[in-house]
Design a protein around this motif. Structure first.
Motif, mmCIF file in Angstrom:
data_model
loop_
_atom_site.group_PDB
_atom_site.id
_atom_site.type_symbol
_atom_site.label_atom_id
_atom_site.label_comp_id
_atom_site.label_asym_id
_atom_site.label_seq_id
_atom_site.Cartn_x
_atom_site.Cartn_y
_atom_site.Cartn_z
ATOM 1 N N LYS A 51 0.829 -1.213 0.000
ATOM 2 C CA LYS A 51 0.000 0.000 0.000
ATOM 3 C C LYS A 51 0.859 1.258 0.000
ATOM 4 N N GLY A 52 1.977 1.210 0.693
ATOM 5 C CA GLY A 52 2.857 2.371 0.768
ATOM 6 C C GLY A 52 3.511 2.717 -0.558
ATOM 7 N N ALA A 53 3.516 1.780 -1.495
ATOM 8 C CA ALA A 53 4.116 2.020 -2.811
ATOM 9 C C ALA A 53 3.168 2.741 -3.765
ATOM 10 N N ILE A 54 1.917 2.908 -3.367
ATOM 11 C CA ILE A 54 0.935 3.597 -4.212
ATOM 12 C C ILE A 54 0.933 5.078 -3.822
ATOM 13 N N THR A 55 2.014 5.738 -4.147
ATOM 14 C CA THR A 55 2.174 7.155 -3.830
ATOM 15 C C THR A 55 1.318 8.006 -4.769
ATOM 16 N N LEU A 56 1.217 9.290 -4.463
ATOM 17 C CA LEU A 56 0.485 10.199 -5.358
ATOM 18 C C LEU A 56 1.134 10.237 -6.734
ATOM 19 N N LYS A 57 2.461 10.165 -6.783
ATOM 20 C CA LYS A 57 3.165 10.144 -8.070
ATOM 21 C C LYS A 57 2.801 8.882 -8.861
ATOM 22 N N LYS A 58 2.753 7.734 -8.180
ATOM 23 C CA LYS A 58 2.373 6.467 -8.834
ATOM 24 C C LYS A 58 0.921 6.540 -9.314
ATOM 25 N N GLN A 59 0.035 7.102 -8.511
ATOM 26 C CA GLN A 59 -1.357 7.242 -8.909
ATOM 27 C C GLN A 59 -1.477 8.102 -10.163
ATOM 28 N N ALA A 60 -0.722 9.189 -10.218
ATOM 29 C CA ALA A 60 -0.769 10.073 -11.390
ATOM 30 C C ALA A 60 -0.288 9.335 -12.636
ATOM 31 N N LYS A 61 0.758 8.514 -12.509
ATOM 32 C CA LYS A 61 1.250 7.737 -13.653
ATOM 33 C C LYS A 61 0.191 6.750 -14.138
ATOM 34 N N ILE A 62 -0.471 6.101 -13.201
ATOM 35 C CA ILE A 62 -1.505 5.131 -13.570
ATOM 36 C C ILE A 62 -2.678 5.851 -14.237
ATOM 37 N N GLU A 63 -3.058 7.001 -13.708
ATOM 38 C CA GLU A 63 -4.164 7.762 -14.301
ATOM 39 C C GLU A 63 -3.825 8.203 -15.723
ATOM 40 N N ARG A 64 -2.590 8.680 -15.952
ATOM 41 C CA ARG A 64 -2.188 9.076 -17.313
ATOM 42 C C ARG A 64 -2.181 7.868 -18.249
ATOM 43 N N THR A 65 -1.714 6.744 -17.749
ATOM 44 C CA THR A 65 -1.692 5.528 -18.559
ATOM 45 C C THR A 65 -3.114 5.080 -18.882
ATOM 46 N N ALA A 66 -4.023 5.212 -17.925
ATOM 47 C CA ALA A 66 -5.434 4.866 -18.170
ATOM 48 C C ALA A 66 -6.026 5.756 -19.262
ATOM 49 N N ARG A 67 -5.663 7.043 -19.247
ATOM 50 C CA ARG A 67 -6.141 7.946 -20.297
ATOM 51 C C ARG A 67 -5.637 7.507 -21.671
ATOM 52 N N MET A 68 -4.409 7.010 -21.733
ATOM 53 C CA MET A 68 -3.856 6.507 -22.997
ATOM 54 C C MET A 68 -4.635 5.270 -23.458
ATOM 55 N N PHE A 69 -4.975 4.387 -22.523
ATOM 56 C CA PHE A 69 -5.774 3.207 -22.868
ATOM 57 C C PHE A 69 -7.118 3.648 -23.452
ATOM 58 N N LEU A 70 -7.760 4.605 -22.801
ATOM 59 C CA LEU A 70 -9.068 5.076 -23.273
ATOM 60 C C LEU A 70 -8.950 5.769 -24.623
ATOM 61 N N ALA A 71 -7.841 6.452 -24.872
ATOM 62 C CA ALA A 71 -7.629 7.086 -26.177
ATOM 63 C C ALA A 71 -7.473 6.034 -27.274
ATOM 64 N N LYS A 72 -6.851 4.906 -26.931
ATOM 65 C CA LYS A 72 -6.689 3.815 -27.905
ATOM 66 C C LYS A 72 -7.978 3.022 -28.092
#
Length: 149
Positions: free
Chosen positions: A70-91
């Protein structure tokens, strides 16, 4: 067994569990320049609109330094996952109107011969799998985890 092998086996366990509960696995290890999402799953049974879950899987040995992952899910990690999710939705623009959430799965991994030691967990294991000398347990599945972390 390497760390990546253990991580992949943890992801396999979570993907199997998701499928057994009615989810369809759309992607595994989806990656782009922003990062990677371990599992992207869709659920559309008994709902008015389909739901996409972007799942981060953390596989750890008992007593890990980062609160079981749980401690590895930092705000920076969350932002990376959110940006990656946006790329998935764009594809996949046909899925862009689906409801989306970010889930976290915590998987415990230990060598089977160590099973006589009790794991300190906050929740009863959901599912268990043994691979060779290793035992994997889905300790906790946190839907909409970014809202609660």
């Amino acid at each position: 067994m390497s760390h990546s092998d253990i991580a992949n086996l943890g992801e396999d366990l979570v993907a199997q569990w998701l499928q057994s509960t009615g989810w369809i696995i759309l992607e595994r290890q989806f990656s782009c320049r922003w990062g990677e999402i371990d599992i992207i799953a869709q659920h559309s049974e008994n709902t008015l609109e389909p739901l996409l879950a972007f799942v981060e899987v953390k596989t750890r040995s008992p007593g890990s330094w980062d609160d079981g992952g749980k401690g590895a899910i930092t705000l920076k990690k969350q932002a990376k996952i959110e940006r990656t999710a946006r790329m998935f939705l764009a594809k996949h623009p046909e899925k862009s109107d689906y409801a989306c959430r970010f889930d976290v799965a915590i998987v415990s991994c230990q060598i089977s011969s160590q099973n006589h030691h009790k794991l300190s967990v906050t929740q009863k294991p959901t599912t268990i799998s043994s691979i060779g000398e290793y035992e994997f347990q889905l300790q906790e599945y946190i839907p909409a985890a970014f809202d609660s972390l």
